[in-house]
Design a protein around this motif. Sequence first.
Motif, PDB file in Angstrom:
ATOM      1  N   VAL A 230      40.344  50.767  41.225  1.00  0.00           N
ATOM      2  CA  VAL A 230      40.208  49.425  41.574  1.00  0.00           C
ATOM      3  C   VAL A 230      40.141  48.473  40.595  1.00  0.00           C
ATOM      4  O   VAL A 230      38.933  48.497  40.143  1.00  0.00           O
ATOM      5  CB  VAL A 230      39.356  49.539  42.952  1.00  0.00           C
ATOM      6  N   SER A 231      41.061  47.220  40.335  1.00  0.00           N
ATOM      7  CA  SER A 231      40.409  46.343  39.516  1.00  0.00           C
ATOM      8  C   SER A 231      39.928  45.290  40.290  1.00  0.00           C
ATOM      9  O   SER A 231      40.730  44.400  41.030  1.00  0.00           O
ATOM     10  CB  SER A 231      41.744  45.724  38.807  1.00  0.00           C
ATOM     11  N   THR A 232      38.555  45.067  40.115  1.00  0.00           N
ATOM     12  CA  THR A 232      37.914  44.344  40.897  1.00  0.00           C
ATOM     13  C   THR A 232      37.975  42.826  40.688  1.00  0.00           C
ATOM     14  O   THR A 232      37.464  41.982  41.593  1.00  0.00           O
ATOM     15  CB  THR A 232      36.293  44.590  41.182  1.00  0.00           C
ATOM     16  N   ARG A 234      40.710  41.053  41.291  1.00  0.00           N
ATOM     17  CA  ARG A 234      41.795  40.571  41.828  1.00  0.00           C
ATOM     18  C   ARG A 234      41.634  40.708  43.265  1.00  0.00           C
ATOM     19  O   ARG A 234      41.068  41.588  43.859  1.00  0.00           O
ATOM     20  CB  ARG A 234      43.136  41.344  41.386  1.00  0.00           C
ATOM     21  N   GLU A 237      42.959  43.474  45.224  1.00  0.00           N
ATOM     22  CA  GLU A 237      42.567  44.924  44.753  1.00  0.00           C
ATOM     23  C   GLU A 237      41.108  44.906  45.698  1.00  0.00           C
ATOM     24  O   GLU A 237      40.827  46.072  46.185  1.00  0.00           O
ATOM     25  CB  GLU A 237      42.229  44.998  43.371  1.00  0.00           C
ATOM     26  N   ARG A 240      41.629  46.426  48.863  1.00  0.00           N
ATOM     27  CA  ARG A 240      41.769  47.737  49.091  1.00  0.00           C
ATOM     28  C   ARG A 240      40.489  48.545  49.525  1.00  0.00           C
ATOM     29  O   ARG A 240      40.427  49.683  50.028  1.00  0.00           O
ATOM     30  CB  ARG A 240      42.382  48.577  47.846  1.00  0.00           C
TER      31      ARG A 240
END
Length: 289
Positions: A230-232, A234, A237, A240
Amino acid sequence: MAGAGAAGRAPVDHAENRYRDRGELRYCLRSIAAHAPWIRRVFIVTDDQTPAWLATDHPRVTVVDHRELFADPAGLPVFNSHAIESRLDRIPGLAEHFLYFNDDIFLGRPQRPQNYFLSSGLPKVFHDRRAVAPSAPGVDDDVFTASQKATRHAIEQAVGRTYPHILAHTPYPLSRSLFAHVEERLPGRLDTISRSVFRSADDLAPVTLAAHLALADGRAVEGELHHAYVSTGRAEEIARLPGLAADRWSDAFCLADDDTAPGLSPEEQQRAVTAFLEAYFPVPSPYER
């Protein structure tokens, strides 16, 4: 420090997110205590820093200062995870077989040793879907991409095989013997990496080196682990995270602390990540005061 990369490319990575702390280590340890109680000892490698909440007197936790790993104190401090990884096998008291965690990697559900090692002791290698381009590092590559390309080429030259995919951001099953194997295959390269103070485009990635050289020589096997990345930075993201907490389908997940994109403020990122981690791991670990 490693020399500059290709002309026009930033030679080192000074990004703020490399140094930012969102309290991830506390929740990483909670995930280990909850989901892998079979792990006998925990070694925390830091630059002469100890979190105030850490129970340093716990018999199963040891804080390891960089001075214990690097032979030349004149090269310290070091801010490069690749340099630190090149010296993992020097941790005093470290077992032959071990799992290497970054502090942004968490166990998502109960685990067994067999998830990570065969009964013979061979470690498993987990790959991500993302591939490393076969081209040489170029001026448009960021430091991570350039380093991954350089590592892929070094392995190709050493063993005549190519491993196109990056390693998954999960706990990395390793052994001390694998680092000795890297030294046999690529003499002096780990020592060179250890002198790179900041993450550099010219670095080789030691864990990737160890894993792929081991695969090539039958010292490791391909494995599968359900994992999430998870690219936090964005908003899409961050969205999710509730599903990840509700379903708990992943063996392991990584919360990458990326810079925030338009539409998400740093404060919103902080609140979302902190709330998610506290909801997922509400029970303090034995390693907390």
